[in-house]
Design an enzyme around this catalytic site. Structure first.
Site, PDB file in Angstrom:
ATOM      1  N   PHE A  22      45.039  37.365  31.155  1.00  0.00           N
ATOM      2  CA  PHE A  22      44.313  36.284  31.818  1.00  0.00           C
ATOM      3  C   PHE A  22      43.048  36.790  32.491  1.00  0.00           C
ATOM      4  CE2 PHE A  22      48.628  34.638  31.792  1.00  0.00           C
ATOM      5  CZ  PHE A  22      48.458  33.287  31.534  1.00  0.00           C
ATOM      6  N   ASP A  23      41.973  36.082  32.288  1.00  0.00           N
ATOM      7  CA  ASP A  23      40.873  36.110  33.238  1.00  0.00           C
ATOM      8  C   ASP A  23      41.392  35.448  34.522  1.00  0.00           C
ATOM      9  OD1 ASP A  23      38.116  36.012  34.313  1.00  0.00           O
ATOM     10  OD2 ASP A  23      38.365  33.862  33.968  1.00  0.00           O
ATOM     11  N   CYS A  24      40.857  35.844  35.658  1.00  0.00           N
ATOM     12  CA  CYS A  24      41.347  35.269  36.918  1.00  0.00           C
ATOM     13  C   CYS A  24      40.466  34.145  37.452  1.00  0.00           C
ATOM     14  CB  CYS A  24      41.486  36.361  37.978  1.00  0.00           C
ATOM     15  SG  CYS A  24      42.124  35.741  39.563  1.00  0.00           S
TER      16      CYS A  24
END
Length: 230
Positions: free
Chosen positions: A12-14
């Site tokens: 995941f990108d945050c």
């Protein structure tokens, strides 16, 4: 549609994907600019932020806190004011208060039951630690720009993540809101990708425009979590 059952790890990108960074950015920059008699709409502010951030992240690596300080400094240069020390630090200092999107935590808990969860984020270790408390799940790996000494869309960040995850590429699915920062590079490395297009109905964003097609597009994480149960 892709078969989510073939994946063992979700990366995941945050910020923008799990954490509502645009409201975080606007909550700082809008009043800061107004304090200097600069009245811009949300779209203008986010577009300028995206421009400055991308420019700074392409150069020699500096910590994300310094990126954010320099964004504020460059705003002052563009609009003719000198930011105070407090204003220079205001964006980075505010990250600890940035909250997840309403669907994030529940979706992560659901996905955690089935997948390894990994973060690949353009941030410093200490700044992500603030966000981790809000996300309320334990990630199997956390890869930051500080560890990689580079910023997405650099291949380096993804290669470090792939090395640590230690699974075949076909078992890793990357989930992100930014096509520019994430989807293009992930696809170039033969990773499957999910674009969380939270702004489908809204237009402007703090990311540069899309230039690649994901394998799956969803409007939010709730939708992805629901698909994973099939």
């Amino acid at each position: 549609m892709i078969d989510l059952n073939k994946y063992k790890a979700l990366t995941f990108d945050c910020y923008g994907t799990l954490i509502d960074w645009e409201n975080g950015i606007l909550g700082v920059l809008k009043p800061l600019l107004l304090a200097h008699n600069i009245n811009l709409d949300d779209k203008q502010i986010l577009n300028i932020f995206a421009e400055f951030e991308a420019e700074l992240e392409k150069g020699e690596y500096i910590k994300y806190r310094e990126v954010l300080k320099t964004v504020v400094q460059k705003l002052g240069e563009r609009f003719g004011f000198e930011p105070t020390a407090e204003e220079l630090n205001s964006l980075a200092d505010s990250i600890q208060h940035w909250l997840p999107f309403p669907d994030t935590v529940e979706a992560l808990r659901t996905l955690k039951q089935k997948f390894k969860l990994v973060i690949i984020s353009n941030v410093d270790d200490d700044l992500f630690a603030f966000s981790a408390k809000h996300l309320e799940v334990e990630f199997d790996q956390i890869i930051t720009a500080e560890q990689a000494k580079s910023y997405k869309p650099s291949f380096n960040n993804f290669r470090l993540a792939i090395e640590r995850i230690d699974l075949p590429l076909e078992q890793i699915l990357h989930v992100a809101a930014s096509v520019y920062h994430d989807i293009v590079t992930a696809k170039s490395l033969s990773l499957s990708t999910v674009w969380v297009n939270r702004r489908a109905e809204q237009g402007a964003s703090a990311n540069l425009p899309p230039v690649s097609q994901p394998d799956l597009e969803v409007p939010d994480l709730k939708t992805l979590a629901a698909l994973s149960s099939y």
